[in-house]
Design an enzyme around this catalytic site. Structure first.
Site, PDB file in Angstrom:
ATOM      1  N   GLU A   1       0.815  -1.218   0.000  1.00 19.72           N
ATOM      2  CA  GLU A   1       0.000   0.000   0.000  1.00 19.72           C
ATOM      3  C   GLU A   1       0.847   1.267   0.000  1.00 19.72           C
ATOM      4  O   GLU A   1       0.350   2.350  -0.307  1.00 19.72           O
ATOM      5  CB  GLU A   1      -0.932   0.012   1.214  1.00 19.72           C
ATOM      6  CG  GLU A   1      -2.074  -0.990   1.140  1.00 19.72           C
ATOM      7  CD  GLU A   1      -3.098  -0.637   0.071  1.00 19.72           C
ATOM      8  OE1 GLU A   1      -3.114   0.512  -0.399  1.00 19.72           O
ATOM      9  OE2 GLU A   1      -3.878  -1.525  -0.314  1.00 19.72           O
TER      10      GLU A   1
ATOM     11  N   GLU B   1       7.080 -21.656   9.033  1.00 22.94           N
ATOM     12  CA  GLU B   1       7.362 -20.780  10.172  1.00 22.94           C
ATOM     13  C   GLU B   1       8.392 -21.376  11.130  1.00 22.94           C
ATOM     14  O   GLU B   1       8.988 -20.661  11.935  1.00 22.94           O
ATOM     15  CB  GLU B   1       6.087 -20.455  10.933  1.00 22.94           C
ATOM     16  CG  GLU B   1       5.507 -21.587  11.740  1.00 22.94           C
ATOM     17  CD  GLU B   1       4.353 -21.118  12.614  1.00 22.94           C
ATOM     18  OE1 GLU B   1       4.405 -21.404  13.819  1.00 22.94           O
ATOM     19  OE2 GLU B   1       3.417 -20.476  12.103  1.00 22.94           O
TER      20      GLU B   1
END
Length: 296
Positions: A82, A113
């Protein structure tokens, strides 16, 4: 142990979640979400330190890198992408990386992870350096991938920041600035995409927005480096010019054209009654800050 983490404990207010009416579930979620800003408020001094590191990186030509696994990684990518249309920065200036690579944005990558070495490898792949600030996110505060990122980033001389949603997080010891927002038990036990994810998103909003203010990407409270890549944003750009200069829509549209779509230049042209080239020179001399340009 994971069962000691508050984000993993059961929320006593929602023990009967499966039998609660819809309205009561929504009330419970809304009530729990309302606790997040209060928790973040306790960490504002640490968030401020993080922002200062990011601004310093930007001023040296460095980057902001977000890294995390699962929801944490996705939130970093979301904030990063963004920044380009909102603040007119290159996609390289703010990057988001997620454990397991791009495919992990839309589907879980098993074991990603848990791979600390993969975090280090991503730092190497991005050629992290001493001008960069690396922010690793993990709701638990103990994710191996995020710890691997922090260790390697520190070894390469970068500024390091950790964002965890539990106190005394393991990853905090590997960061020069540790942000620990205790969001507590989730409405749905262990589903850290809820309050923990909300807290992370709010903190990333704070860091990226405030850092961009700090390098001149904002005038008043207007996003003057917006990239008008579609018709909606073209209209927004013209209205930003209107608001910043207290001019008519027609005047703003005219100067938008004269400035070749460069919102900052159009604003300076109107406020200082100067040419496009003069506006660009003045902005360059003021390092892109409109206020410093027009207040001289």
């Amino acid at each position: 142990m994971i069962d000691k983490l508050k984000t993993e404990t059961r929320n006593q207010a929602t023990m009967a979640l499966d039998s609660m009416p819809i309205h009561d579930i929504l009330k419970a979620m809304n009530r729990e979400d309302g606790k997040v800003p209060t928790a973040i408020a306790t960490q504002l001094p640490q968030i401020e330190k993080a922002v200062k590191l990011v601004i310093a990186s930007f001023q040296q030509g460095g980057r902001l890198i977000y890294a995390g696994a699962g929801t944490s990684g996705r939130l970093g990518v979301l904030d990063a992408v963004e920044c380009k249309p909102t603040f007119g920065v290159s996609p390289e200036m703010v990057r988001g990386v997620i454990a397991g690579g791009e495919q992990a944005f839309t589907e879980a990558v098993e074991g990603a992870e848990d791979d600390e070495r993969a975090g280090a490898n991503d730092c190497n792949r991005l050629n992290i350096g001493e001008k960069d600030t690396v922010i690793a996110l993990a709701a638990s505060g103990r994710t191996p991938y995020a710890i691997g990122v922090l260790k390697e980033a520190e070894a390469r001389g970068a500024n390091t920041v950790s964002i965890a949603c539990n106190k005394e997080a393991k990853m905090s010891q590997y960061a020069s600035v540790a942000i620990e927002v205790e969001t507590g038990p989730e409405v749905l036990t262990g589903s850290t995409r809820l309050k923990a994810g909300t807290a992370q998103k709010l903190i990333l909003n704070m860091i990226s927005t405030t850092a961009m203010v700090g390098i001149g990407k904002v005038y008043q409270n207007l996003m003057v480096d917006v990239q008008p890549t579609n018709q909606k944003l073209v209209e927004r750009a013209k209205r930003i010019i209107m608001e910043a200069t207290d001019s008519t829509y027609e005047t703003a549209a005219d100067y938008y054209q004269k400035a070749n779509g460069h919102v900052k230049a159009a604003i300076v042209m109107i406020l200082l009654d100067c040419s496009y080239d003069e506006a660009l020179t003045k902005l360059q001399n003021a390092k892109g800050f409109i206020r410093k340009t027009v207040d001289k």
